[in-house]
Every structure is written in structure tokens, then in C-alpha cells.
Scaffold this motif. Sequence first.
Motif, PDB file in Angstrom:
ATOM      1  N   LEU A 164      34.013  19.960  44.338  1.00 34.85           N
ATOM      2  CA  LEU A 164      34.278  21.213  45.037  1.00 34.85           C
ATOM      3  C   LEU A 164      33.935  22.416  44.168  1.00 34.85           C
ATOM      4  O   LEU A 164      34.104  22.404  42.953  1.00 34.85           O
ATOM      5  N   LYS A 165      33.439  23.463  44.819  1.00 36.44           N
ATOM      6  CA  LYS A 165      32.961  24.654  44.125  1.00 36.44           C
ATOM      7  C   LYS A 165      33.989  25.778  44.195  1.00 36.44           C
ATOM      8  O   LYS A 165      34.362  26.216  45.280  1.00 36.44           O
ATOM      9  N   LYS A 166      34.385  26.235  43.033  1.00 33.49           N
ATOM     10  CA  LYS A 166      35.332  27.347  42.960  1.00 33.49           C
ATOM     11  C   LYS A 166      34.745  28.601  43.601  1.00 33.49           C
ATOM     12  O   LYS A 166      35.446  29.383  44.252  1.00 33.49           O
ATOM     13  N   GLY A 167      33.446  28.808  43.437  1.00 34.98           N
ATOM     14  CA  GLY A 167      32.779  29.996  43.974  1.00 34.98           C
ATOM     15  C   GLY A 167      32.787  30.070  45.482  1.00 34.98           C
ATOM     16  O   GLY A 167      32.612  31.150  46.053  1.00 34.98           O
ATOM     17  N   LEU A 168      33.006  28.930  46.145  1.00 37.82           N
ATOM     18  CA  LEU A 168      33.102  28.912  47.609  1.00 37.82           C
ATOM     19  C   LEU A 168      34.558  28.877  48.070  1.00 37.82           C
ATOM     20  O   LEU A 168      34.830  28.719  49.257  1.00 37.82           O
ATOM     21  N   GLY A 169      35.469  29.013  47.116  1.00 36.55           N
ATOM     22  CA  GLY A 169      36.893  28.997  47.475  1.00 36.55           C
ATOM     23  C   GLY A 169      37.320  27.669  48.060  1.00 36.55           C
ATOM     24  O   GLY A 169      38.163  27.619  48.959  1.00 36.55           O
ATOM     25  N   GLN A 170      36.742  26.562  47.553  1.00 40.05           N
ATOM     26  CA  GLN A 170      37.001  25.255  48.150  1.00 40.05           C
ATOM     27  C   GLN A 170      38.279  24.611  47.598  1.00 40.05           C
ATOM     28  O   GLN A 170      38.277  23.980  46.554  1.00 40.05           O
ATOM     29  N   ASN A 171      39.360  24.805  48.326  1.00 37.97           N
ATOM     30  CA  ASN A 171      40.611  24.078  48.111  1.00 37.97           C
ATOM     31  C   ASN A 171      40.894  23.359  49.417  1.00 37.97           C
ATOM     32  O   ASN A 171      41.337  23.971  50.385  1.00 37.97           O
ATOM     33  N   PHE A 172      40.570  22.074  49.461  1.00 37.37           N
ATOM     34  CA  PHE A 172      40.644  21.331  50.719  1.00 37.37           C
ATOM     35  C   PHE A 172      42.054  20.798  50.973  1.00 37.37           C
ATOM     36  O   PHE A 172      42.714  20.275  50.065  1.00 37.37           O
ATOM     37  N   LEU A 173      42.482  20.946  52.209  1.00 37.21           N
ATOM     38  CA  LEU A 173      43.760  20.383  52.638  1.00 37.21           C
ATOM     39  C   LEU A 173      43.688  18.870  52.467  1.00 37.21           C
ATOM     40  O   LEU A 173      42.708  18.234  52.879  1.00 37.21           O
ATOM     41  N   ILE A 213      41.223  29.644  55.681  1.00 39.34           N
ATOM     42  CA  ILE A 213      40.158  30.560  55.251  1.00 39.34           C
ATOM     43  C   ILE A 213      40.132  30.722  53.730  1.00 39.34           C
ATOM     44  O   ILE A 213      41.178  30.960  53.122  1.00 39.34           O
ATOM     45  N   PRO A 214      38.945  30.610  53.120  1.00 38.33           N
ATOM     46  CA  PRO A 214      38.849  30.884  51.679  1.00 38.33           C
ATOM     47  C   PRO A 214      39.295  32.318  51.374  1.00 38.33           C
ATOM     48  O   PRO A 214      38.912  33.258  52.074  1.00 38.33           O
ATOM     49  N   TYR A 215      40.083  32.466  50.328  1.00 36.70           N
ATOM     50  CA  TYR A 215      40.691  33.766  50.020  1.00 36.70           C
ATOM     51  C   TYR A 215      39.651  34.864  49.822  1.00 36.70           C
ATOM     52  O   TYR A 215      39.827  35.982  50.299  1.00 36.70           O
ATOM     53  N   TYR A 216      38.563  34.521  49.148  1.00 33.23           N
ATOM     54  CA  TYR A 216      37.626  35.580  48.746  1.00 33.23           C
ATOM     55  C   TYR A 216      36.896  36.233  49.919  1.00 33.23           C
ATOM     56  O   TYR A 216      36.307  37.305  49.764  1.00 33.23           O
ATOM     57  N   ILE A 217      36.944  35.612  51.094  1.00 36.72           N
ATOM     58  CA  ILE A 217      36.311  36.248  52.263  1.00 36.72           C
ATOM     59  C   ILE A 217      37.302  36.475  53.407  1.00 36.72           C
ATOM     60  O   ILE A 217      36.896  36.744  54.536  1.00 36.72           O
ATOM     61  N   SER A 218      38.589  36.408  53.107  1.00 36.00           N
ATOM     62  CA  SER A 218      39.604  36.555  54.163  1.00 36.00           C
ATOM     63  C   SER A 218      39.463  37.870  54.920  1.00 36.00           C
ATOM     64  O   SER A 218      39.459  37.906  56.155  1.00 36.00           O
ATOM     65  N   SER A 219      39.348  38.983  54.189  1.00 36.65           N
ATOM     66  CA  SER A 219      39.256  40.298  54.835  1.00 36.65           C
ATOM     67  C   SER A 219      38.007  40.402  55.696  1.00 36.65           C
ATOM     68  O   SER A 219      38.051  40.914  56.823  1.00 36.65           O
ATOM     69  N   ARG A 220      36.901  39.903  55.181  1.00 37.92           N
ATOM     70  CA  ARG A 220      35.627  40.009  55.913  1.00 37.92           C
ATOM     71  C   ARG A 220      35.642  39.174  57.187  1.00 37.92           C
ATOM     72  O   ARG A 220      35.085  39.581  58.216  1.00 37.92           O
ATOM     73  N   ILE A 221      36.289  38.023  57.148  1.00 38.57           N
ATOM     74  CA  ILE A 221      36.382  37.186  58.350  1.00 38.57           C
ATOM     75  C   ILE A 221      37.251  37.870  59.407  1.00 38.57           C
ATOM     76  O   ILE A 221      36.901  37.889  60.596  1.00 38.57           O
TER      77      ILE A 221
END
Length: 271
Positions: A14-23, A115-123
Motif C-alpha cells: 500500500l502507498k502512503k501517498g495515496l492515503g491507502q489505509n484499507f479497512l 475517503i483518503p484524508y488528503y483529498i477529503s475536502s476536494r471530494i
Amino acid sequence: MKTSEWLKKYDIRLKKGLGQNFLSNSNVSHEIVQKSEIDENDVIIEIGTGNGILTEEIAKNAKKVITFEIDERLKPLLEERFEDSQNVEIHFEDFLNADLSKFKDISKLKYIANIPYYISSRILEKIFEESPKFEYAIFMFQKEFGHRLMAKSKKSYSPLSIFVQTYCTVEKIMDVSRNNFIPIPKVDSVILKFNPLYKYVEEIDPKDFMKFVHMCFSKRRKTIKNNLKGIIPDAEKYLTEVQIDPSSRPEDIPLETYIQLYKMISSKHLM
């Protein structure tokens, strides 16, 4: 298979840069779907398919799941997992670039996503500004971010809080411990439900209103009068007209009052 087993099978790191924390806990995905009260007529848009653990649970209950995943490395995993699922439609593209107008004919449209945190606002911005009308959105966020979205005043209250609450009412559904994810993130999560509230956006220009709100919050430690005095002539007069104490700080003023102030100022062409 468990999340860890799926990832191991396809040798996916998993890539940290994509905010990948999978359930990784299927009980959590089951509870999310239960609380979402999905029925067989619903079409669900999911943002971030990930390993498909939430997608699979949604698909058991919904008419259709339209899910977006930016990481094409997950394609063979997801194709295997959903090869027999006729009601799952996977788009390997960035949701932020998707044309949401193509969903305008869906009568029972809902959103559910972790939702990945780093794009939460944009989504959130994309959905509120571009989506056809939807019944609700249920999203998982980092807890601190979620609290900002729900805030009505004080420290956590911000232009982001006002932006979201201009479009929707926000309610907390449940907390989710960080221990339910792979890899384990540094913070816990919260699941929020957004119920569309179209009356405000029918009364005002939302984008112009948000420019005004950002002006009001330009210096949080200053009073609302000081933040507006260089922009609006006789700022104190107009604040008093809508019963705002000119010595109030931006975080002390509720959404409805900001809308009142904005409507009065814009009607007089003062900005």
C-alpha cells in the motif's frame, strides 16, 4: 479471504501517498451498510474501492455499486473478487476527474465511501458542486477532520464547516478504531452522514458566498468587524443590522447569520 491475504496474493504494497489505509474488519463494513439502510432500488457510488471489502458488503444490498479506484495495481485483485458480481461496476480512474453528470438519471443515488484524508475536502467540494441530486452520502474520515465538518462554533468551526453545512445537515453515525485498518493509521476515524439541504443553495450563489466566508475568517483572532472593515464600507453598521456583535470572532457566528449578512451585503453590491 482477509484483506491481508488479498494483498499478499497479488503482492500489493500500500502507498502512503495515496492515503491507502484499507479497512480490514468485515464486521465494520457490515455495520456501515446496516446503518446505511440500503435497499434493492439504491444505486451507490463508492469512492476508493481499495481491496473491495466495503464494496462487497454494499453489493449484497444495493441494486448497483458504481465504484472508483485510482490505483490500477488493484485491478487483478478486484476483477477476481467481483467476477461473479453483476451489480458491481468498477471505474479505474480518479474520482476527482469523473463526469458526475452522467448519473443524473439515477433516481435513488447515494454515496458511501472510506475517503483518503488528503483529498477529503476536494471530494466533498466535487460532490456538493457537481453531483446530481442524491439522497445522502455516508463517508468515513479521520476523526479530527470529521469534527471540523460537524462544528457549529468555536475552535473547530471553520469555512470548511460552513461550506459543508450550506449544502447538508451532518450527523455522526459511528466511530471506527484505527485498529480496523491495514496499515494501522495514527488516528481513529468517524463515519458521518450528509443529508442534502438544498434551500440555502437555492437562495445564494454558493461559490460567491464561500469567498465572503473566507474573508470573514481571514484572521481568526481578529474580530469580524476588523476582518471586514477594509472590504465593506460601514462594516459595523451592517453587522449590527443582522444582530452580529461587531466584537464577535468569526467562529462565534452561526451559518444562518452568515447567510443573512451575505444576502444583505450582496444585495447592496458592497463586495
